[in-house]
Design a protein around this motif. Structure first.
Motif, PDB file in Angstrom:
ATOM      1  N   ALA A  10      -3.409 -38.883  -7.820  1.00 54.71           N
ATOM      2  CA  ALA A  10      -4.213 -40.082  -8.232  1.00 54.71           C
ATOM      3  C   ALA A  10      -3.595 -41.347  -7.941  1.00 54.71           C
ATOM      4  CB  ALA A  10      -4.643 -40.108  -9.659  1.00 54.71           C
ATOM      5  N   ALA A  11      -1.954 -41.329  -8.033  1.00 56.28           N
ATOM      6  CA  ALA A  11      -1.699 -42.768  -7.647  1.00 56.28           C
ATOM      7  C   ALA A  11      -1.739 -42.787  -6.187  1.00 56.28           C
ATOM      8  CB  ALA A  11      -0.104 -42.690  -8.111  1.00 56.28           C
ATOM      9  N   LEU A  12      -0.957 -41.865  -5.546  1.00 57.49           N
ATOM     10  CA  LEU A  12      -1.145 -42.091  -4.114  1.00 57.49           C
ATOM     11  C   LEU A  12      -2.603 -42.567  -3.293  1.00 57.49           C
ATOM     12  CD1 LEU A  12       0.828 -38.869  -2.953  1.00 57.49           C
ATOM     13  CD2 LEU A  12       1.559 -41.271  -2.768  1.00 57.49           C
ATOM     14  N   LEU A  13      -3.505 -41.934  -4.189  1.00 56.14           N
ATOM     15  CA  LEU A  13      -4.943 -42.359  -3.630  1.00 56.14           C
ATOM     16  C   LEU A  13      -5.319 -43.802  -3.890  1.00 56.14           C
ATOM     17  CD1 LEU A  13      -7.388 -39.668  -4.802  1.00 56.14           C
ATOM     18  CD2 LEU A  13      -7.492 -40.406  -2.584  1.00 56.14           C
ATOM     19  N   ILE A  14      -4.756 -44.139  -5.203  1.00 54.46           N
ATOM     20  CA  ILE A  14      -4.892 -45.667  -5.652  1.00 54.46           C
ATOM     21  C   ILE A  14      -4.330 -46.320  -4.514  1.00 54.46           C
ATOM     22  CG2 ILE A  14      -4.284 -47.284  -7.124  1.00 54.46           C
ATOM     23  CD1 ILE A  14      -4.999 -45.283  -9.457  1.00 54.46           C
ATOM     24  N   VAL A  15      -3.142 -46.443  -4.184  1.00 61.07           N
ATOM     25  CA  VAL A  15      -2.411 -46.887  -3.192  1.00 61.07           C
ATOM     26  C   VAL A  15      -3.376 -46.753  -1.810  1.00 61.07           C
ATOM     27  CG1 VAL A  15      -0.334 -47.055  -1.785  1.00 61.07           C
ATOM     28  CG2 VAL A  15      -0.151 -46.489  -4.271  1.00 61.07           C
ATOM     29  N   TRP A  16      -3.431 -45.678  -1.552  1.00 54.32           N
ATOM     30  CA  TRP A  16      -4.417 -45.616  -0.235  1.00 54.32           C
ATOM     31  C   TRP A  16      -5.887 -46.537  -0.371  1.00 54.32           C
ATOM     32  CZ3 TRP A  16      -8.960 -43.422   0.998  1.00 54.32           C
ATOM     33  CH2 TRP A  16      -9.293 -43.620   2.394  1.00 54.32           C
ATOM     34  N   LEU A  17      -6.228 -46.298  -1.375  1.00 52.34           N
ATOM     35  CA  LEU A  17      -7.449 -47.109  -1.514  1.00 52.34           C
ATOM     36  C   LEU A  17      -7.553 -48.585  -1.396  1.00 52.34           C
ATOM     37  CD1 LEU A  17      -9.220 -44.945  -4.347  1.00 52.34           C
ATOM     38  CD2 LEU A  17     -10.133 -45.086  -2.120  1.00 52.34           C
ATOM     39  N   THR A  18      -6.430 -48.933  -1.832  1.00 49.14           N
ATOM     40  CA  THR A  18      -6.026 -50.348  -1.823  1.00 49.14           C
ATOM     41  C   THR A  18      -5.853 -50.648  -0.485  1.00 49.14           C
ATOM     42  OG1 THR A  18      -4.909 -49.856  -3.857  1.00 49.14           O
ATOM     43  CG2 THR A  18      -4.579 -52.248  -2.838  1.00 49.14           C
ATOM     44  N   THR A  37       1.012 -33.359 -10.957  1.00 50.63           N
ATOM     45  CA  THR A  37       0.294 -33.235  -9.613  1.00 50.63           C
ATOM     46  C   THR A  37      -0.874 -34.061  -9.690  1.00 50.63           C
ATOM     47  OG1 THR A  37       1.030 -30.541  -9.973  1.00 50.63           O
ATOM     48  CG2 THR A  37      -0.531 -31.401  -8.012  1.00 50.63           C
ATOM     49  N   LEU A  38      -1.877 -34.065 -10.704  1.00 46.83           N
ATOM     50  CA  LEU A  38      -3.068 -34.628 -10.568  1.00 46.83           C
ATOM     51  C   LEU A  38      -2.666 -36.222 -10.668  1.00 46.83           C
ATOM     52  CD1 LEU A  38      -5.194 -32.840 -13.232  1.00 46.83           C
ATOM     53  CD2 LEU A  38      -5.571 -33.097 -10.704  1.00 46.83           C
ATOM     54  N   GLY A  39      -1.464 -36.619 -11.422  1.00 44.83           N
ATOM     55  CA  GLY A  39      -1.051 -38.038 -11.536  1.00 44.83           C
ATOM     56  C   GLY A  39      -0.586 -38.443 -10.135  1.00 44.83           C
ATOM     57  N   THR A  40       0.205 -37.649  -9.336  1.00 40.38           N
ATOM     58  CA  THR A  40       0.638 -38.004  -8.183  1.00 40.38           C
ATOM     59  C   THR A  40      -0.256 -38.233  -7.120  1.00 40.38           C
ATOM     60  OG1 THR A  40       2.669 -36.625  -8.834  1.00 40.38           O
ATOM     61  CG2 THR A  40       2.492 -37.482  -6.481  1.00 40.38           C
ATOM     62  N   PRO A  67      -3.391 -30.389 -23.572  1.00 42.59           N
ATOM     63  CA  PRO A  67      -3.277 -30.886 -22.029  1.00 42.59           C
ATOM     64  C   PRO A  67      -2.811 -32.409 -22.015  1.00 42.59           C
ATOM     65  CG  PRO A  67      -5.778 -29.660 -22.550  1.00 42.59           C
ATOM     66  CD  PRO A  67      -4.653 -29.980 -23.705  1.00 42.59           C
ATOM     67  N   ASN A  68      -1.896 -32.628 -21.065  1.00 43.63           N
ATOM     68  CA  ASN A  68      -1.312 -33.959 -20.946  1.00 43.63           C
ATOM     69  C   ASN A  68      -0.860 -34.254 -19.685  1.00 43.63           C
ATOM     70  OD1 ASN A  68       1.812 -33.672 -21.063  1.00 43.63           O
ATOM     71  ND2 ASN A  68       0.942 -32.245 -22.605  1.00 43.63           N
ATOM     72  N   GLY A  69      -0.282 -35.598 -19.513  1.00 41.95           N
ATOM     73  CA  GLY A  69       0.065 -35.899 -18.209  1.00 41.95           C
ATOM     74  C   GLY A  69       1.597 -35.250 -17.756  1.00 41.95           C
ATOM     75  N   GLY A  70       2.071 -34.747 -18.744  1.00 42.13           N
ATOM     76  CA  GLY A  70       3.664 -34.174 -18.513  1.00 42.13           C
ATOM     77  C   GLY A  70       3.670 -32.764 -18.187  1.00 42.13           C
ATOM     78  N   SER A  71       2.602 -32.070 -17.982  1.00 40.50           N
ATOM     79  CA  SER A  71       2.563 -30.675 -17.902  1.00 40.50           C
ATOM     80  C   SER A  71       2.593 -30.775 -16.195  1.00 40.50           C
ATOM     81  CB  SER A  71       1.381 -29.958 -17.905  1.00 40.50           C
ATOM     82  OG  SER A  71       0.188 -30.521 -17.470  1.00 40.50           O
ATOM     83  N   TRP A  72       2.867 -29.567 -15.683  1.00 41.52           N
ATOM     84  CA  TRP A  72       3.188 -29.583 -14.167  1.00 41.52           C
ATOM     85  C   TRP A  72       1.869 -30.069 -13.378  1.00 41.52           C
ATOM     86  CZ3 TRP A  72      -0.129 -27.110 -10.807  1.00 41.52           C
ATOM     87  CH2 TRP A  72      -0.668 -25.511 -11.390  1.00 41.52           C
ATOM     88  N   GLY A 111      -8.251 -38.715 -12.392  1.00 44.52           N
ATOM     89  CA  GLY A 111      -7.356 -39.789 -13.191  1.00 44.52           C
ATOM     90  C   GLY A 111      -7.740 -39.450 -14.822  1.00 44.52           C
ATOM     91  N   THR A 112      -8.744 -38.748 -15.061  1.00 46.24           N
ATOM     92  CA  THR A 112      -9.227 -38.397 -16.293  1.00 46.24           C
ATOM     93  C   THR A 112      -8.587 -37.156 -16.650  1.00 46.24           C
ATOM     94  OG1 THR A 112     -11.349 -39.698 -16.236  1.00 46.24           O
ATOM     95  CG2 THR A 112     -11.010 -38.432 -18.049  1.00 46.24           C
TER      96      THR A 112
END
Lengths: 296, 793
Positions: free
Chosen positions: A51-59, A46-49, A37-42, A93-94
């Protein structure tokens, strides 16, 4: 009619976040990537996107909190969502990392994220527990009232010692002058009192004055009770007793004040981690995303 | 034979000065009598550099002297210069003690024993009153002062301050910084003084800076030409007589309200009410022919109004028929009316048609119309809606309106020409209890609350007529919307109005009684003795009733009822009420249902004594007169002060709430913030009438505030501040990134306005404080929700 941010709208954001977490765990278990399992699979992307959007929104909470004209929900609703969605990020994120950790920028981003979330959990906890502790400690007083009453006690004490003469007057006046609360962060958080006073000491039959600690007014009380125990004159004894009563009252107020400063400090200190870590996270996150796409 | 002036003007304030200016301009023989040594004493006593505003803006100035908004200094300088230019003749230190005679032959006596003769007298002494003098030999010596402008002016003097009020204490404390001060109090304590002042005094006494003589009074003051000090004061103290050497005496014994003096001149007041003004004609003439009254004393507290009257009164004395300066304004006001009459005729018509205005004299009526609005609504148009918070008073000049008295059935009653409506909102200070629709061809006069209250307090007959109708309608809408008004006659005639002071008991637990109280203004608490303590069980606001149990047969009171704030109730007797219930079984069932609901609520409160304690705590904080209050749940509050920052950011940089200040009980904290009282204390004495209540309930201060500070001192809750106008607001991002704050106006002499919570009327999302609270600690609630809050806790 009213309630905590944790139970805002019947805990809507709690259930929302829980659903998000469960959905991503199910997807992770169900998903069969090529290789590990890694960040490069679909699913990883998806999870990365998300999570990143969440981080921006949380900020953006920091912005919403100051956008006083905004009608986009209430700050309480935002905080509720901030806490629960922020918590869900720990899982999202994990899972995005696929548990591949190493000495690289990606794992640094993950680590910073975890630190931000953990500091946030601490914040949620103190916001939940501390207001009541502060209220109980204050017992109907405000800081301003405490300071005013201490000033009043000092004034009365300095009038009384005029009739007592040395050494009581020097000790009492110096205790007032060398009274100190607050100070640096550690003093505040530790509830420490750096107050001092002067006492007379006999050194080679010469009397001199020495500075000693008067934390919580204890030394002054010791000295005054000592004087009272040796006093033979009724008038002097009465004045000393009056002084002792005043100083005891001051010691009590001081305890309340130091406690208040300590509690308030503990309730705010985490923000000094949470915010800088967030900024570091944003920077690292940017580097993480850029590097991933650069090496793609 | 001493000279007789055509006109003598008493008082050189804006009104008197303007009258004298016009007289001088016309070459009339005149004399302006001023009790001090300078013009316009009240304005002189404004603080240095104070910005004086020229309200009302719509009213043009008509005077021989200039007046425009500006600093106190500029205005006074312009007046002084023009007074010289016009050749106004002033007699200084002329404190008038008596006015006798009538038109053509007045004699005015001054304190110094001089007398002045005049054909006409214009009284323009304002409302401040003269300082009360010591009343002992030597009271007028040059070193005896009745005012203290700058305490730092004196150094190393022996100063004696006389008085027991706040001004005496403040002066004594300020002077004690660099002088030796003694303070003379006639009694054995300072009962009238503010706590803060008492503390300061105590301090100064302990430090030996002030010596207080209790139970003491002055017997005489003797000037000393040789010796260390200027004078010797003979004092009677509780411990015998004594002599005290002094350099200066400051007497702060309060002011003598001018009313007694005015009445001694023969001028009549229509009632004993403190704010009553004398009866005057169109031409400002009192009931004493040839004696005119203008300015604040006549009920016109604004500078511009007073100056206009000064000009006009001289014209009237000369017999000139000048149209009042407001003529154009009235003409414009009446321009939409279908009557085809001129201004005076229209005024007459309104006065004749509207019954409750009958007893009003023509000058006051003109003022009333000037302050009122005239409406010609289309048939079916809503005049106001149920639950609106407006409190103006409407009278029907022509046509009729329909009042929807029952929301569910839509039942309406018609109120016709000459009648009025809206009195409930005016008197109770609460929401409108019915929606009113315009009928066909109706012409309405809408009178603002303040104007109506002034009228009610000065013309008893108007009050009586309105009260009568109030009782009838209150009973009708509350108990018998389906009965005919005739059926209620017995009940209405036996009902009476009663007033209660805060804390007064209407009836006590265990007493026998069979009266029912319908609260018409104020609020009540219901309490019982439980386990040896009085526990508050409920709160009864205006519009609700108590005591129905006594009426329904149980004549022993099961609880005590007490007024929280000044309260007025309509008291109904049992016999006619029972007769009504017998006639209307549905009503009886309804009253019983309501009683049961209350008993049930009381029982549940009894099971939680803490709730009762919290409720009585809230009442002690004056929330019994609140309509909407900010409370903070301290068990949720993280003390981040985002509420204050939000308030400041949305209101020109000044937070209208102080989160930390104010008392708490059981984690409920009442911060210092406006509670939008039912009868706002701040509205009591606002010269430009800038404070009003919006339809949705907020008490707000409009831009025509003149910054006088009356509301600030009238508010018992300390929620109004004077803040400089202007400053600049940083953008959102500079606040987020750099923590930028509002830039305040630095200039200390910049004009100030009163500011207070406006419940964010102009913000679409509602109160910023509550919306910005991250933890949900801040809530705004109305008194109806107190019980809910108390149960929750």
């Amino acid at each position: 009619m009213h309630g905590s941010f944790l139970s805002h709208r019947g805990g809507f954001w709690f259930w929302f976040a829980l659903t998000l977490v469960l959905a991503s765990v199910v997807a992770y278990v169900w998903h069969e990537p090529i290789g590990l399992p890694n960040g490069g699979s679909w699913l990883g992307y998806t999870l990365g996107t998300i999570a990143a959007l969440l981080i921006v929104w949380l900020t953006l909470f920091g912005v919403r909190k100051r956008a006083y004209y905004s009608r986009l929900g209430s700050v309480k609703g935002w905080l509720s969502a901030h806490v629960y969605l922020g918590g869900s990020l720990l899982v999202l994120g994990t899972l995005h990392s696929g548990f591949q950790f190493g000495m690289n920028i990606h794992t640094l981003a993950w680590l910073l994220m975890v630190l931000v979330i953990v500091s946030g959990f601490y914040g949620a906890w103190v916001y939940w527990r501390y207001p009541n502790r502060i209220t109980r400690n204050r017992d109907g007083m405000t800081r301003d009232l405490i300071f005013r009453e201490i000033a009043d006690i000092d004034r009365k004490a300095s009038l009384i010692v005029e009739g007592l003469g040395s050494p009581a007057d020097r000790m009492v006046i110096s205790a007032i002058q060398l009274f100190q609360v607050g100070g640096g962060a550690w003093q505040q958080l530790g509830g420490r009192d750096r107050s001092q006073m002067m006492i007379g000491v006999l050194k080679e039959k010469q009397k001199s004055w020495k500075r000693v600690s008067n934390s919580r007014q204890q030394r002054l009380l010791d000295e005054l009770t000592g004087l009272l125990s040796r006093s033979t004159e009724p008038k002097e004894a009465a004045l000393l007793q009056e002084l002792i009563d005043l100083v005891s009252r001051k010691a009590r107020l001081l305890k309340q004040l130091l406690n208040d400063i300590r509690l308030q400090g503990l309730m705010e200190i985490w923000l000094y981690c949470h915010i800088p870590l967030t900024l570091a996270l944003l920077a690292t996150l940017t580097a993480h995303i850029v590097s991933v796409f650069f090496y793609w | 034979m001493e000279k007789r002036f055509e006109v003598v003007i008493v008082g050189s304030g804006p009104a008197g000065l303007s009258a004298a200016g016009r007289a001088a301009e016309l070459g009339l023989s005149h004399l302006l009598l001023e009790s001090t040594t300078h013009l316009a004493n009240t304005i002189q006593r404004y603080q240095k550099g104070k910005h004086v505003m020229a309200e009302p803006g719509f009213l043009p100035l008509r005077s021989s002297l200039p007046f425009d908004a500006g600093s106190r200094e500029d205005i006074l300088a312009a007046w002084l210069q023009n007074a010289k230019k016009l050749g106004i003749k002033v007699a200084w230190n002329a404190d008038v003690t008596a006015i006798t005679g009538q038109r053509g032959d007045f004699v005015l006596q001054t304190r110094s024993g001089k007398s002045v003769r005049a054909n006409h007298v214009v009284l323009a002494i304002g409302l401040q009153g003269n300082p009360r003098k010591l009343g002992v030999p030597g009271e007028d010596q040059p070193f005896v002062q009745y005012q203290l402008d700058d305490p730092d002016e004196y150094l190393n003097e022996e100063i004696m301050v006389v008085g027991a009020g706040d001004s005496a204490i403040e002066n004594a404390v300020a002077l004690a910084r660099q002088n030796k001060v003694s303070l003379i109090n006639r009694r054995d304590e300072f009962a009238r003084a503010k706590e803060g002042n008492l503390k300061q005094l105590e301090d100064a006494v302990e430090r030996g800076r002030i010596k207080v003589f209790f139970n003491s009074s002055l017997r005489s003051i003797e000037a000393q030409s040789n010796g260390e000090h200027r004078a010797q004061v003979s004092l009677t103290t509780g411990e015998g007589d004594m002599q005290v050497p002094v350099d200066r005496i400051i007497a702060r014994l309060g002011a003598i309200p001018p009313r007694d003096f005015v009445e001694s001149c023969g001028i009549q007041f229509p009632s004993r009410a403190a704010n009553a003004v004398p009866e005057l004609t169109h031409q400002y003439e009192s009931n004493v022919p040839g004696l005119y009254v203008i300015g604040a004393l006549a009920g016109y507290p604004l500078i511009k109004q007073a100056m206009n009257q000064g000009y006009e009164v001289v014209e009237h004395i000369l017999g000139r028929d000048i149209k009042p300066v407001d003529h154009g304004l009235l003409a414009k006001k009446f321009s939409g009316l279908p009557f085809g009459l001129d201004v005076e005729q229209t005024l007459d018509k309104i006065k004749k048609n509207v019954l409750c205005f009958g007893p009003v004299n023509s000058l006051r009526f003109r003022e009333l119309i000037l302050e009122s609005d005239v409406h010609t609504p289309k048939a079916g148009e809503v005049i106001f809606s149920r639950n609106d918070y407006t409190n103006s008073f409407y009278s029907i000049v022509e046509g009729s309106v329909e009042i929807e008295i029952d929301e569910q059935t839509g039942k309406r009653v018609t109120v016709g020409e000459g009648q009025f409506f809206g009195e409930m909102g005016l008197i109770s200070g609460r929401r409108r209890n019915a929606t009113v629709y315009a009928g066909r061809y109706c012409v309405l006069v809408e009178t603002p609350r303040r104007t109506m209250l002034r009228l009610l307090s000065s013309v008893d007959e108007v009050r009586r007529r309105i009260d009568q109708v109030f009782i009838l309608r209150a009973i009708h809408s509350q108990f018998a919307p389906n009965s005919n008004l005739e059926d209620l006659a017995d009940l209405v005639n036996s009902a009476e109005l009663r007033q209660y002071a805060p804390g007064e008991v209407l009836f006590a637990e265990g007493e026998s009684g069979d009266e029912l109280h319908l609260v018409r203004r104020g609020s009540l608490t219901v309490s019982r003795y439980l386990h040896g303590r009085e526990v508050v069980l409920s709160y009864v606001p205006a519009g609700k009733y108590v005591g129905e149990m006594g009426l329904l047969g149980n004549s022993r009171r099961t609880a005590s009822v007490r007024a929280v704030v000044p309260t007025e109730t309509v008291v109904m007797k049992s016999e006619p009420f029972l007769a009504l219930l017998e006639r209307d079984p549905k009503l009886k069932a309804q009253v019983q249902t309501q009683l049961q609901a209350r008993l049930r609520a009381n029982a549940s409160m009894e099971s939680s004594t803490e709730g009762g304690e919290l409720l009585s705590f809230l009442m002690r904080q004056g929330l019994g007169e609140a309509t909407d209050v900010l409370l903070i749940d301290e068990s949720l509050c993280v003390r981040c002060d985002n509420c204050e920052t939000a308030c400041a950011s949305t209101h020109g940089g000044t937070s209208r709430l102080n989160r930390e200040a104010g008392p708490s009980y059981a984690s409920i904290h009442v911060p210092t913030s406006c509670r939008h009282c039912e009868h706002p204390h701040c509205m009591k004495d606002c010269p430009p009438d800038a404070i009003s209540r919006n339809a949705s309930g907020e008490v707000v201060i409009a831009d025509n505030c003149i910054g006088c500070g009356n509301c600030e001192s009238n508010c018992p809750y300390g929620v109004i501040q004077m803040a400089p106008i202007g400053g600049s607001q940083p953008g959102l991002w500079s606040r987020v990134l750099f923590g930028a704050e509002h830039k305040k106006v630095k200039d200390k002499e910049a004009p100030k306005r009163a500011v207070k919570c406006d419940m964010c009327t102009n913000l679409k999302g509602g109160p910023a404080c509550v919306r910005a609270c991250p933890t949900g600690a801040a809530v705004r609630i109305s008194p109806e929700q107190f019980i809910e809050l108390v149960r929750e806790d």
